[in-house]
Motif scaffolding. Structure first.
Motif: not given
Length: 111
Positions: A1-12
């Motif tokens: 298993m692999k621990n991977h995340v991709q997120l797209i957002g704006r800095l607060g």
């Protein structure tokens, strides 16, 4: 298993920059991700989730220079769960994203 995340957002807010005792640099910032969906009543609902992102070393230098409040960014990294006990004895668990890549989205100015 692999621990991977991709997120797209704006800095607060502006990234927080820290230099540790060993000379390592880290930046910490939060990004907002908006989710739009239609509920059972047919109403459009917009929710916002906040995610904390950590960068280290050279990537921290890049984040410090290029990231500012409101900028949209894509973050590639892994999830890290951190557990600590506060002064009152209450245990807290934080989930953070440790970034290994950042892509900053710049908008062209309207002519």
């Amino acid at each position: 298993m692999k621990n991977h995340v991709q997120l797209i957002g704006r800095l607060g807010a502006e990234p927080q920059v820290k230099i540790l005792d060993n000379g390592s640099k880290l930046t910490k910032f939060s990004i907002a991700i908006n989710n739009l969906y239609t509920n059972k009543q047919g109403e459009k609902v917009n929710t916002t989730q906040w995610h904390t992102v950590i960068t280290w070393g050279g990537l921290a230098n890049i984040a410090e220079r290029l990231l500012h409040k409101g900028v949209q960014v894509t973050v590639d990294g892994k999830l890290l769960n951190r557990q600590y006990t506060d002064k009152t004895g209450v245990t807290h668990i934080n989930t953070e994203i440790v970034a290994n890549e950042l892509f900053v989205h710049y908008q062209k100015a309207n002519s």
